[in-house]
Design an enzyme around this catalytic site. Sequence first.
Site, PDB file in Angstrom:
ATOM      1  N   CYS A  86      39.000   6.613 -85.427  1.00 52.02           N
ATOM      2  CA  CYS A  86      38.185   6.249 -84.267  1.00 52.02           C
ATOM      3  C   CYS A  86      37.076   7.285 -84.056  1.00 52.02           C
ATOM      4  CB  CYS A  86      39.063   6.047 -83.042  1.00 52.02           C
ATOM      5  SG  CYS A  86      38.228   5.071 -81.786  1.00 52.02           S
ATOM      6  N   HIS A 180      43.352   2.435 -84.620  1.00 49.66           N
ATOM      7  CA  HIS A 180      44.342   3.497 -84.419  1.00 49.66           C
ATOM      8  C   HIS A 180      45.628   3.196 -85.191  1.00 49.66           C
ATOM      9  CE1 HIS A 180      42.404   5.952 -81.299  1.00 49.66           C
ATOM     10  NE2 HIS A 180      41.778   4.827 -81.004  1.00 49.66           N
ATOM     11  N   GLU A 182      48.071   5.166 -85.603  1.00 52.41           N
ATOM     12  CA  GLU A 182      49.200   5.956 -85.092  1.00 52.41           C
ATOM     13  C   GLU A 182      49.994   5.243 -84.009  1.00 52.41           C
ATOM     14  OE1 GLU A 182      46.021   6.375 -84.520  1.00 52.41           O
ATOM     15  OE2 GLU A 182      45.548   7.485 -82.695  1.00 52.41           O
TER      16      GLU A 182
HETATM   17  N1  GLN Z   1      39.504   6.081 -79.138  1.00 47.62           N
HETATM   18  C1  GLN Z   1      38.428   6.759 -79.502  1.00 47.62           C
HETATM   19  O1  GLN Z   1      38.449   7.681 -80.316  1.00 47.62           O
HETATM   20  C2  GLN Z   1      37.147   6.385 -78.825  1.00 47.62           C
HETATM   21  C3  GLN Z   1      35.960   7.094 -79.395  1.00 47.62           C
HETATM   22  C4  GLN Z   1      34.702   6.921 -78.559  1.00 47.62           C
HETATM   23  N2  GLN Z   1      34.871   7.579 -77.282  1.00 47.62           N
HETATM   24  C5  GLN Z   1      34.451   5.421 -78.363  1.00 47.62           C
HETATM   25  O2  GLN Z   1      34.522   4.934 -77.268  1.00 47.62           O
HETATM   26  O3  GLN Z   1      34.166   4.715 -79.313  1.00 47.62           O
END
Ligand code: GLN
Length: 539
Positions: A86, A180, A182
């Site tokens: 991310c 994600h 994880e």
């Molecule tokens: N979950 C995250 O890592 C979000 C990353 C970044 N803040 C976004 O909104 O895309």
Amino acid sequence: MAAIHDQFDTILILDFGSQYSHLITRRCREHNVYAELMPCTTQLKDLNFKPKGIIMSGSPYSVYDKDSPHADPGIYELGVPILGICYGLQEMAWQMKGKVDKCDHREYGFAQVHMSKIGGDNASVDALFEGLGDEMQVWMSHGDQLSAPPPDFRVIGYTATAPYAALAHNSKPFYGIQFHPEVTHSPRGKEVIGRFILNICGCQAHWTMEEFIGKEIARIREICGPKGRVIGAVSGGVDSTVAAKLMHEAIGDRFHAIMVDNGVLRLNEGKQVNEMLNKDLGVNLIVVDASDLFLSRLEGVEDPEQKRKIIGNTFINVFEAEASKIEATAKEEEKKGAAAKGRVEWLLQGTLYPDVIESISFKGPSATIKTHHNVGGLLKDMKLKLIEPLRELFKDEVRALGRLLKIPAPLVQRHPFPGPGLAIRILGPVTREQVSILQQADSIYIEEIRKAGLYDQIAQAFAVLLPVKAVGVMGDSRTYEQVIALRAVQTEDFMTADWYVFPAEILRRISSRITNEVAGINRVTYDISSKPPATVEWL
Ligand SMILES: NC(=O)CC[C@H](N)C(=O)O
Ligand SMILES: Nc1ncnc2c1ncn2[C@@H]1O[C@H](COP(=O)(O)OP(=O)(O)OP(=O)(O)O)[C@@H](O)[C@H]1O
Ligand SMILES: O=c1[nH]c(=O)c2[nH+]cn([C@@H]3O[C@H](COP(=O)(O)O)[C@@H](O)[C@H]3O)c2[nH]1
Ligand SMILES: [Mg+2]
């Protein structure tokens, strides 16, 4: 001295402040690979080991913001594989001259990733997704996304709204994924992490508690030397018992365990813990009865933080006095001709990895909800050096370690019990009478939970004594007595928790036994609050 990184292949996880960062650590460990979380601001020059691979976590920040956190660019020169998750992907792209922008539709929830095949339909998917098929369900949580990948990267996965959901560098082992892996909402996410750390980084899956025990015992012996002695505060809780048993295996009688009866333990707890440690585990334990001191200092105190502070400080006072006594006794024995004993140089602490994680945040500490009593306060005044064998472990790893050390199952599965004990479960001032009422009610509650075979399904259960009186009727007479609240929660990590749904029959039996058997109680309630907004303990 061999550090843990010399003994186990290590994945370095750079924490950019995502609420899921610690889960990446857990998933690696579930693959038997040691992983350690460090702040994203860690500079390579300050790192005293070379990781086998690096994972960059998510973050609440946006890479293009002025004050957003960034990794040391030196990581790309280390010659080890890197996976960005991310924000981690966005960070890698941003540092390598790709483009990251706010997306039109922020994506929060499930998405379907299609794995791209380079070179036609018969080609295989990238090594990161090997054996995972053509598409998989994943969980997304982002408001930014890549609008252009950096040069030399290829697309290895896309979703309906994110054309660059997964990228790989053409010649270096650099990867980035927008989803994600994880969280459990990405059902095959753990496998993706496995592909990265095992296949791409080539980590050996050595991180098991079997391996850990032998290595840790050797390390403790090396630290303590042939004569050094260690004292440790032991409560009968899982962490301190496992730590104590490990110390005992390592240095035998040179380890001195001290349990403090602070007057707010559970029914017969001092006696039980004493028997368990001395007889069952062969650990040298002294139980110090300091109940008068604790209860006199607690007299009339209602404020929860005040109670915690008094108990924390008194623990330190008692502990220091005991440490001096042990040294004085040794000196006396030496005068009478006994062989010289080593100094008590070390203090054992049962610090766990979540405690460490909480203190490494690069954003600074979060709001204080309650001050968990802290034996770490000992440090300031004492010349003792710290020894923390569980510092790298999660609670379930500690329990696995306990089983391997042949600590009896009921002890390993014991619910946590806070250091300030019943003092934070008696909502008004603490007196011997109030402690006694609560001890009896709590004992009946836990006994019935065990009888019903539910103890291991519940993360923590206990009774709370309320400082209010209610009207009841017993044997045709009016009663005006106190109320007991019962609490039972299910939780993974105690950061969030849900109340446990008991069969009504069990609650009926518990309530009837408490009101019948405990003088001073005429009413029992069940706490149906989750955390948040409540906390597990009432104070
Ligand atoms: N979950 C995250 O890592 C979000 C990353 C970044 N803040 C976004 O909104 O895309
Ligand atoms: N009554 C006590 N006597 C001596 N030390 C104590 C006592 N209560 C708590 N401690 C110390 O405080 C530490 C922290 O307590 P905590 O409850 O977090 O851990 P624990 O009791 O070992 O395990 P658990 O979390 O399973 O209860 C313990 O590891 C122990 O060192
Ligand atoms: O050793 C401890 N000293 C403390 O001061 C303390 N306060 C809470 N707890 C335990 O922490 C877990 C989460 O509890 P809360 O939701 O009430 O914060 C639960 O398991 C609580 O029992 C403590 N443990
Ligand atoms: Mg405890």
